[in-house]
Structure formats: structure tokens, C-alpha cells
Design an enzyme around this catalytic site. Structure first.
Site, PDB file in Angstrom:
ATOM      1  N   HIS A   1       2.854   3.441   3.374  1.00  0.00           N
ATOM      2  CA  HIS A   1       2.399   3.496   4.740  1.00  0.00           C
ATOM      3  C   HIS A   1       2.705   2.150   5.486  1.00  0.00           C
ATOM      4  O   HIS A   1       3.413   1.324   4.899  1.00  0.00           O
ATOM      5  CB  HIS A   1       0.713   3.616   4.607  1.00  0.00           C
ATOM      6  CG  HIS A   1      -0.019   2.663   3.912  1.00  0.00           C
ATOM      7  ND1 HIS A   1       0.101   1.981   2.760  1.00  0.00           N
ATOM      8  CD2 HIS A   1      -1.053   1.872   4.534  1.00  0.00           C
ATOM      9  CE1 HIS A   1      -0.796   1.219   2.520  1.00  0.00           C
ATOM     10  NE2 HIS A   1      -1.483   1.053   3.473  1.00  0.00           N
TER      11      HIS A   1
ATOM     12  N   HIS B   1       0.793  -0.585   6.721  1.00  0.00           N
ATOM     13  CA  HIS B   1       0.011  -1.881   6.798  1.00  0.00           C
ATOM     14  C   HIS B   1       0.763  -2.824   6.427  1.00  0.00           C
ATOM     15  O   HIS B   1       1.775  -2.745   5.433  1.00  0.00           O
ATOM     16  CB  HIS B   1      -1.063  -1.537   5.820  1.00  0.00           C
ATOM     17  CG  HIS B   1      -2.182  -0.958   6.366  1.00  0.00           C
ATOM     18  ND1 HIS B   1      -3.458  -0.242   5.638  1.00  0.00           N
ATOM     19  CD2 HIS B   1      -2.587  -0.245   7.673  1.00  0.00           C
ATOM     20  CE1 HIS B   1      -4.158   0.638   6.369  1.00  0.00           C
ATOM     21  NE2 HIS B   1      -3.627   0.501   7.651  1.00  0.00           N
TER      22      HIS B   1
ATOM     23  N   ASP C   1       0.605  -5.375   4.596  1.00  0.00           N
ATOM     24  CA  ASP C   1       0.817  -5.942   3.246  1.00  0.00           C
ATOM     25  C   ASP C   1       1.881  -5.009   2.445  1.00  0.00           C
ATOM     26  O   ASP C   1       2.140  -5.341   1.357  1.00  0.00           O
ATOM     27  CB  ASP C   1      -0.552  -6.249   2.685  1.00  0.00           C
ATOM     28  CG  ASP C   1      -1.243  -4.811   2.398  1.00  0.00           C
ATOM     29  OD1 ASP C   1      -1.195  -4.090   3.400  1.00  0.00           O
ATOM     30  OD2 ASP C   1      -1.816  -4.551   1.325  1.00  0.00           O
TER      31      ASP C   1
ATOM     32  N   ASP D   1      -2.033   3.117  -1.164  1.00  0.00           N
ATOM     33  CA  ASP D   1      -3.609   2.789  -0.731  1.00  0.00           C
ATOM     34  C   ASP D   1      -4.124   4.042  -0.866  1.00  0.00           C
ATOM     35  O   ASP D   1      -4.100   4.998   0.157  1.00  0.00           O
ATOM     36  CB  ASP D   1      -3.483   1.997   0.405  1.00  0.00           C
ATOM     37  CG  ASP D   1      -3.026   0.653   0.196  1.00  0.00           C
ATOM     38  OD1 ASP D   1      -2.490   0.302  -0.871  1.00  0.00           O
ATOM     39  OD2 ASP D   1      -3.292  -0.313   1.304  1.00  0.00           O
TER      40      ASP D   1
ATOM     41  N   HIS E   1      -2.872  -3.494  -6.618  1.00  0.00           N
ATOM     42  CA  HIS E   1      -3.553  -3.812  -5.037  1.00  0.00           C
ATOM     43  C   HIS E   1      -4.917  -4.399  -5.588  1.00  0.00           C
ATOM     44  O   HIS E   1      -5.962  -3.595  -4.893  1.00  0.00           O
ATOM     45  CB  HIS E   1      -3.608  -2.437  -4.636  1.00  0.00           C
ATOM     46  CG  HIS E   1      -3.517  -2.801  -3.153  1.00  0.00           C
ATOM     47  ND1 HIS E   1      -4.984  -2.520  -2.396  1.00  0.00           N
ATOM     48  CD2 HIS E   1      -2.493  -2.811  -2.073  1.00  0.00           C
ATOM     49  CE1 HIS E   1      -4.714  -2.728  -0.992  1.00  0.00           C
ATOM     50  NE2 HIS E   1      -3.338  -2.786  -0.863  1.00  0.00           N
TER      51      HIS E   1
HETATM   52 ZN   LIG Z   1      -2.665  -2.428   0.966  1.00  0.00          ZN
HETATM   53 ZN   LIG Z   2      -3.457   0.148   3.444  1.00  0.00          ZN
END
Ligand SMILES: [Zn+2]
Ligand SMILES: [Zn+2]
Length: 305
Positions: free
Chosen positions: A60, A62, A64, A208, A266
Site C-alpha cells: 500500500h 503509506h 513507511d 499491513d 512491522h
Molecule cells: Zn506500515
Molecule cells: Zn499502513
């Protein structure tokens, strides 16, 4: 061989011990990069992961998981790369990844193809495929499974010779499932000389995600499940709010999906390097669990040698 090298195992923020998300999957000399948090290229050098990947799969957008892309592209350009690079992500790929590619483009002299994926899609490769699943996170997020096709069963050369079939092209034909007729007129069925097909390997990555039934399907029977465990049960409320999993939840997915091994990644910056509380929590549900650390490699052997 099949091997995973963790390049970043921290959630959201890098820490002294953990960089943000990325791992390299090496399979028979081919490299597949999953996610590319800030600083991933330096982790690739540090842990000898190699730079010759042709594919980067984003779970995805995001930051990070993505901010390492522009710098990596620039470096690949300076290394005089010419081979094309394919980068994949969920809905919005052309806009989201396009912006990051544009930042890294100045020195990029190789073609970069952006491919938008939807859950349920299968990317076919020679002797394996990449299955695209749906994670349960804020915004579109994908999970992935790298799935090898079954291998041919084991061929019995001694028995073949006993039957009077000498080494040669016939062996290959029988191995691939053909029946052959001997000079004597006897028909030898492949099953007489070849064992049952042997399962290939499966590595599943959750991206995630809060727990979801879709992950059970994608992880079913996996040799290795790489599942996020941002929090422990002590932070269950926050996990719910932010749509992440606790270590116990990730272990429950592993147990219910019947995987062989679980690597938790994570990890929130609130936990220490060894994250003993997360490990204990997961192991209470699923024993074959490790907490991934930057630089850790995990070999993924065949189930039957
Ligand atoms: Zn993340
Ligand atoms: Zn995320």
C-alpha cells in the site's frame, strides 16, 4: 533455493534497531522486493540483498512502505542499470507510484513500468505465480503469496534400468508423465517409475492488516507466513483503531491457515529489539514463530527433499 531477507521490520517509524518496511525474496537467483520504506537501498547493501530485482511489490502507499523508492531508483540509475523494472501496487498505482518514480527519474535511464493490481489477480511466472490478496487496512492494501507450481515426482533410475530402459530421452518423457512401449511390447506407465508430484513452496506476506478471513485463504499451507504484528494484546484498542494486528492475532492466522513457520514484522517502536512480550504472546498460540529483525534471513526449504 528460496530465501527471505528482512530489510526493515519497524512500523511507521524507523528506530535504532529497525528500519521501516521492506524485505527481499530470493528464488532460484531471481529477486523480488516487497515494499520499500525510506532507507531500503542502504539496507540492501548492508545485508547483501542484491540490487538486480526486476519487480517491486507494494502492499500500500503509506509512507513507511514507499519513501525508499525515489532514492533507490536514482541509485539504480547511477549504477547504469538498463534492465526494466516493474513496480506493482493496489488501486491508485499510477498516481501514487508515478509521483515517487518522478522524484527518482532524473537519473533513470531504464524503463519503469507501473502495474495496478486488484485482489484475486494472479501474476503468472514460469514455474511459480504471485497471488494477490486483500488486506484489511486503512485504504487499499494488498497481501501477496509467492506460490511455486508442483514439481515433477521423483524418477527411479534404478528401476528404469531393471526394466531395460537405458538412460536417454525416454527417461525425460517418462518423467514428464508419458507412457512408453518397450521393444518387447510391454507398456510402462509413468506412474511405475515416477513418484507423486511434490508440492512447491508458498510464502505469504500480509502487508499491513488487521486479521481477515482473506488472509487465511492466501496463507493456507504456507511454508512461511510473514505477518505484521504491530502491537501486542496490551495495545489491542490501538490495533483496532489503526487496522493493524496484534502478535496473538497474527499467530492465530498462522495456526488456522496451517502454515509451517511465522515471522512477525512491522513491529511498533514501543517494543524493544527482541520484543519478548510479542514473541511469548504469539508462541502461546503458534509455536513456530520468530520476530523478524533487520538483516535476518529465513531459508524456505521444500517440504520433501
Ligand atoms: Zn506500515
Ligand atoms: Zn499502513
Amino acid at each position: 533455493m528460496m530465501q527471505v531477507t528482512f530489510l526493515g521490520t519497524s512500523a511507521a517509524l524507523p528506530t535504532v534497531d529497525r528500519n521501516v518496511s521492506a524485505f527481499m525474496l530470493q528464488r532460484e537467483g531471481e529477486l523480488l522486493l516487497f515494499d520499500c520504506g525510506e532507507g531500503t537501498q542502504r539496507q540492501m547493501m548492508r545485508y547483501g540483498a542484491g540490487f538486480a530485482m526486476e519487480d517491486i511489490f507494494f502492499s500500500h502507499y503509506h509512507s513507511d512502505h514507499t519513501l525508499g523508492l525515489p532514492g533507490l531508483l536514482r541509485s539504480l540509475g547511477m549504477m547504469a542499470r538498463t534492465a526494466p523494472l516493474r513496480i506493482y501496487g493496489p488501486r491508485g498505482a499510477h498516481k501514487q507510484l508515478g509521483q515517487l518514480v518522478a522524484l527518482g527519474l532524473e537519473r533513470v535511464k531504464f524503463p519503469v513500468e507501473i502495474i495496478e493490481l486488484t485482489p484475486g489477480q494472479v501474476i503468472a511466472r514460469g514455474d511459480y505465480e504471485i497471488q494477490v490478496g486483500e488486506a484489511n487496512h486503512r485504504g487499499d492494501c494488498l497481501a501477496y503469496a509467492v506460490v511455486e507450481h508442483d514439481r515433477l515426482g521423483r524418477f527411479d533410475p534404478e528401476l528404469a534400468k531393471t526394466l531395460g530402459i537405458q538412460e536417454g530421452p525416454l527417461w525425460g518423457r517418462i518423467h514428464r508423465g508419458e507412457s512408453v512401449t518397450l521393444e518387447s511390447g510391454r507398456v510402462v506407465a509413468a506412474a511405475e517409475l515416477v513418484g507423486p508430484a511434490r508440492p512447491g513452496r508458498r510464502v505469504t506476506y500480509s502487508g499491513d492488516s488487521a486479521p481477515t478471513d482473506a488472509m487465511l485463504h492466501l496463507a493456507a499451507g504456507a511454508d512461511l507466513l510473514i505477518h505484521e504484528a504491530t502491537f501486542g494484546e496490551d495495545e489491542r484498542e490501538r490495533a483496532l483503531e489503526t487496522m493493524h494486528s496484534t502478535a496473538r492475532e497474527a499467530a492465530t492466522v498462522a495456526m488456522e491457515a496451517g502454515v509451517r513457520r511465522l515471522a512477525l514484522t512491522h513491529i511498533s517502536a514501543r517494543y524493544t529489539r527482541e520484543a519478548p512480550e510479542l514473541l511469548a504472546e504469539a508462541k502461546a498460540v503458534f509455536e513456530a514463530t520468530v520476530i523478524a529483525r533487520d538483516g535476518m534471513t529465513i531459508d524456505v526449504p521444500y517440504r520433501s527433499a
